[in-house]
Design a protein around this motif. Sequence first.
Motif, PDB file in Angstrom:
ATOM      1  N   GLU A   1       0.345  16.940  11.562  1.00 47.64           N
ATOM      2  CA  GLU A   1       0.990  17.475  10.368  1.00 47.64           C
ATOM      3  C   GLU A   1       0.763  16.607   9.133  1.00 47.64           C
ATOM      4  OE1 GLU A   1       5.149  19.454   9.806  1.00 47.64           O
ATOM      5  OE2 GLU A   1       5.397  17.297   9.361  1.00 47.64           O
ATOM      6  N   HIS A   2       1.146  15.358   9.212  1.00 41.51           N
ATOM      7  CA  HIS A   2       1.189  14.529   8.010  1.00 41.51           C
ATOM      8  C   HIS A   2      -0.178  14.286   7.377  1.00 41.51           C
ATOM      9  CE1 HIS A   2       3.029  11.851   5.164  1.00 41.51           C
ATOM     10  NE2 HIS A   2       2.156  10.898   5.475  1.00 41.51           N
ATOM     11  N   ILE A   3      -1.119  13.778   8.153  1.00 43.20           N
ATOM     12  CA  ILE A   3      -2.443  13.475   7.591  1.00 43.20           C
ATOM     13  C   ILE A   3      -3.124  14.733   7.046  1.00 43.20           C
ATOM     14  CG2 ILE A   3      -4.762  12.636   8.134  1.00 43.20           C
ATOM     15  CD1 ILE A   3      -2.703  10.377   7.662  1.00 43.20           C
ATOM     16  N   PRO A   4      -3.102  15.871   7.759  1.00 46.14           N
ATOM     17  CA  PRO A   4      -3.693  17.075   7.146  1.00 46.14           C
ATOM     18  C   PRO A   4      -3.034  17.458   5.816  1.00 46.14           C
ATOM     19  CG  PRO A   4      -3.461  17.402   9.502  1.00 46.14           C
ATOM     20  CD  PRO A   4      -2.753  16.109   9.168  1.00 46.14           C
ATOM     21  N   LEU A   5      -1.725  17.296   5.712  1.00 46.19           N
ATOM     22  CA  LEU A   5      -1.041  17.634   4.458  1.00 46.19           C
ATOM     23  C   LEU A   5      -1.443  16.694   3.327  1.00 46.19           C
ATOM     24  CD1 LEU A   5       2.580  18.477   5.693  1.00 46.19           C
ATOM     25  CD2 LEU A   5       0.875  20.079   4.790  1.00 46.19           C
ATOM     26  N   VAL A   6      -1.369  15.384   3.565  1.00 46.62           N
ATOM     27  CA  VAL A   6      -1.650  14.438   2.477  1.00 46.62           C
ATOM     28  C   VAL A   6      -3.128  14.422   2.097  1.00 46.62           C
ATOM     29  CG1 VAL A   6       0.353  12.978   2.963  1.00 46.62           C
ATOM     30  CG2 VAL A   6      -1.858  12.383   3.964  1.00 46.62           C
ATOM     31  N   SER A   7      -4.005  14.678   3.059  1.00 44.03           N
ATOM     32  CA  SER A   7      -5.436  14.630   2.749  1.00 44.03           C
ATOM     33  C   SER A   7      -5.900  15.821   1.922  1.00 44.03           C
ATOM     34  CB  SER A   7      -6.257  14.518   4.035  1.00 44.03           C
ATOM     35  OG  SER A   7      -6.119  15.678   4.820  1.00 44.03           O
ATOM     36  N   ASN A   8      -5.095  16.860   1.826  1.00 46.22           N
ATOM     37  CA  ASN A   8      -5.448  18.032   1.013  1.00 46.22           C
ATOM     38  C   ASN A   8      -4.915  17.951  -0.409  1.00 46.22           C
ATOM     39  OD1 ASN A   8      -7.065  19.581   2.771  1.00 46.22           O
ATOM     40  ND2 ASN A   8      -5.230  20.114   3.946  1.00 46.22           N
ATOM     41  N   VAL A   9      -4.201  16.892  -0.736  1.00 45.75           N
ATOM     42  CA  VAL A   9      -3.670  16.723  -2.091  1.00 45.75           C
ATOM     43  C   VAL A   9      -4.755  16.080  -2.963  1.00 45.75           C
ATOM     44  CG1 VAL A   9      -1.883  15.585  -3.478  1.00 45.75           C
ATOM     45  CG2 VAL A   9      -1.315  16.494  -1.212  1.00 45.75           C
ATOM     46  N   PRO A  10      -5.023  16.653  -4.159  1.00 49.23           N
ATOM     47  CA  PRO A  10      -6.032  16.045  -5.041  1.00 49.23           C
ATOM     48  C   PRO A  10      -5.708  14.580  -5.326  1.00 49.23           C
ATOM     49  CG  PRO A  10      -5.380  18.196  -5.861  1.00 49.23           C
ATOM     50  CD  PRO A  10      -4.436  17.870  -4.730  1.00 49.23           C
ATOM     51  N   GLY A  11      -6.751  13.739  -5.263  1.00 50.88           N
ATOM     52  CA  GLY A  11      -6.584  12.309  -5.504  1.00 50.88           C
ATOM     53  C   GLY A  11      -6.593  11.489  -4.233  1.00 50.88           C
ATOM     54  N   PHE A  12      -6.557  12.161  -3.066  1.00 48.77           N
ATOM     55  CA  PHE A  12      -6.636  11.468  -1.788  1.00 48.77           C
ATOM     56  C   PHE A  12      -8.081  11.036  -1.552  1.00 48.77           C
ATOM     57  CE2 PHE A  12      -7.702  11.538   2.720  1.00 48.77           C
ATOM     58  CZ  PHE A  12      -6.686  10.809   3.292  1.00 48.77           C
ATOM     59  N   ILE A  13      -8.274   9.788  -1.111  1.00 48.54           N
ATOM     60  CA  ILE A  13      -9.605   9.305  -0.759  1.00 48.54           C
ATOM     61  C   ILE A  13      -9.692   9.098   0.750  1.00 48.54           C
ATOM     62  CG2 ILE A  13     -11.296   7.448  -1.024  1.00 48.54           C
ATOM     63  CD1 ILE A  13     -10.086   6.955  -3.843  1.00 48.54           C
ATOM     64  N   ARG A  14      -8.788   8.277   1.292  1.00 44.75           N
ATOM     65  CA  ARG A  14      -8.849   7.966   2.714  1.00 44.75           C
ATOM     66  C   ARG A  14      -7.494   7.430   3.172  1.00 44.75           C
ATOM     67  NH1 ARG A  14     -12.918   3.362   5.127  1.00 44.75           N
ATOM     68  NH2 ARG A  14     -11.858   2.101   3.564  1.00 44.75           N
ATOM     69  N   ALA A  15      -7.181   7.660   4.451  1.00 41.52           N
ATOM     70  CA  ALA A  15      -6.017   7.050   5.097  1.00 41.52           C
ATOM     71  C   ALA A  15      -6.507   6.340   6.343  1.00 41.52           C
ATOM     72  CB  ALA A  15      -4.971   8.092   5.464  1.00 41.52           C
ATOM     73  N   ARG A  16      -6.140   5.064   6.467  1.00 41.29           N
ATOM     74  CA  ARG A  16      -6.471   4.289   7.664  1.00 41.29           C
ATOM     75  C   ARG A  16      -5.177   3.910   8.352  1.00 41.29           C
ATOM     76  NH1 ARG A  16     -10.464  -0.452   6.194  1.00 41.29           N
ATOM     77  NH2 ARG A  16      -9.267  -0.571   4.279  1.00 41.29           N
ATOM     78  N   ARG A  17      -5.058   4.322   9.608  1.00 45.99           N
ATOM     79  CA  ARG A  17      -3.877   3.992  10.401  1.00 45.99           C
ATOM     80  C   ARG A  17      -4.231   2.845  11.329  1.00 45.99           C
ATOM     81  NH1 ARG A  17      -2.067   8.090  13.800  1.00 45.99           N
ATOM     82  NH2 ARG A  17      -0.153   6.915  13.860  1.00 45.99           N
ATOM     83  N   VAL A  18      -3.355   1.837  11.358  1.00 52.24           N
ATOM     84  CA  VAL A  18      -3.597   0.650  12.163  1.00 52.24           C
ATOM     85  C   VAL A  18      -2.308   0.223  12.868  1.00 52.24           C
ATOM     86  CG1 VAL A  18      -5.525  -0.179  10.756  1.00 52.24           C
ATOM     87  CG2 VAL A  18      -3.206  -0.853  10.150  1.00 52.24           C
ATOM     88  N   LYS A  19      -2.473  -0.542  13.942  1.00 52.02           N
ATOM     89  CA  LYS A  19      -1.341  -1.068  14.710  1.00 52.02           C
ATOM     90  C   LYS A  19      -1.376  -2.583  14.646  1.00 52.02           C
ATOM     91  CE  LYS A  19       0.775  -1.111  19.297  1.00 52.02           C
ATOM     92  NZ  LYS A  19       1.450  -2.343  19.058  1.00 52.02           N
ATOM     93  N   LEU A  20      -0.218  -3.186  14.469  1.00 52.01           N
ATOM     94  CA  LEU A  20      -0.126  -4.644  14.429  1.00 52.01           C
ATOM     95  C   LEU A  20      -0.619  -5.232  15.738  1.00 52.01           C
ATOM     96  CD1 LEU A  20       0.809  -7.160  12.875  1.00 52.01           C
ATOM     97  CD2 LEU A  20       3.042  -6.869  13.963  1.00 52.01           C
ATOM     98  N   GLU A  21      -1.594  -6.139  15.628  1.00 47.10           N
ATOM     99  CA  GLU A  21      -2.131  -6.839  16.790  1.00 47.10           C
ATOM    100  C   GLU A  21      -1.516  -8.230  16.897  1.00 47.10           C
ATOM    101  OE1 GLU A  21      -4.083  -7.927  20.157  1.00 47.10           O
ATOM    102  OE2 GLU A  21      -3.896  -5.925  19.308  1.00 47.10           O
ATOM    103  N   SER A  22      -1.480  -8.976  15.798  1.00 44.39           N
ATOM    104  CA  SER A  22      -0.834 -10.286  15.825  1.00 44.39           C
ATOM    105  C   SER A  22      -0.352 -10.659  14.427  1.00 44.39           C
ATOM    106  CB  SER A  22      -1.764 -11.358  16.391  1.00 44.39           C
ATOM    107  OG  SER A  22      -2.911 -11.491  15.601  1.00 44.39           O
ATOM    108  N   PHE A  23       0.661 -11.521  14.410  1.00 46.09           N
ATOM    109  CA  PHE A  23       1.302 -11.932  13.168  1.00 46.09           C
ATOM    110  C   PHE A  23       1.748 -13.374  13.321  1.00 46.09           C
ATOM    111  CE2 PHE A  23       5.560 -12.179  10.989  1.00 46.09           C
ATOM    112  CZ  PHE A  23       5.050 -12.338   9.720  1.00 46.09           C
ATOM    113  N   ALA A  24       1.388 -14.187  12.348  1.00 47.56           N
ATOM    114  CA  ALA A  24       1.826 -15.589  12.303  1.00 47.56           C
ATOM    115  C   ALA A  24       1.594 -16.325  13.624  1.00 47.56           C
ATOM    116  CB  ALA A  24       3.296 -15.668  11.899  1.00 47.56           C
TER     117      ALA A  24
END
Length: 183
Positions: A103-126
């Motif tokens: 739902e979400h990515i198809p909706l936002v990617s059809n809005v003018p001005g969208f270039i790209r969405a990259r989804r990532v998961k935290l692997e490590s921190f500090a």
Amino acid sequence: MSIILITGTQLPPTKASTDGLGKGVRYRSLASPCEYIDLYDKPETFTSLESLDLPHETRLYDPITSTGDAPPAPGAPTLFVVQIELKDSEEGRQEFHQWYEEEHIPLVSNVPGFIRARRVKLESFAGTTEKPNTFVTLYELESPAYMKQPGALAAMATPWFIEVGEKWVIGKVRGLYALEHDY
């Protein structure tokens, strides 16, 4: 490709002394808790966050999905960052990812001005290898005006969006940034 994200309020004005990192971009806050974000694609020679020896919050994220085309160099003019922390539940993770992809990515990617969405998961921190239920989406946009368009607003107000948020989300941080320069 995995990414390295360095955040802070007093980042040096030039590339941090990180010999192990390649090309990167700096974004300056337009509306965010962090004043700056430096974003790097993780080089193949990278070994660990500890090897960077930086006095800033540094995180390593592994890719989940990417939608849209890479922006022209040096990077997208505007970056909208959303960090979500989920309850520790396999069912919650599945529903969250299903909502995002169906739902979400198809909706936002059809809005003018969208270039790209990259989804990532935290692997490590500090320096920790803990893998909490933390997910980040980097929305690369043509301008901050994207955020006020009816289609973008509607994508953040669907019944499924509200349901997933109420059932599974325990923390959310959002920030809007403008491209400052590349390294």
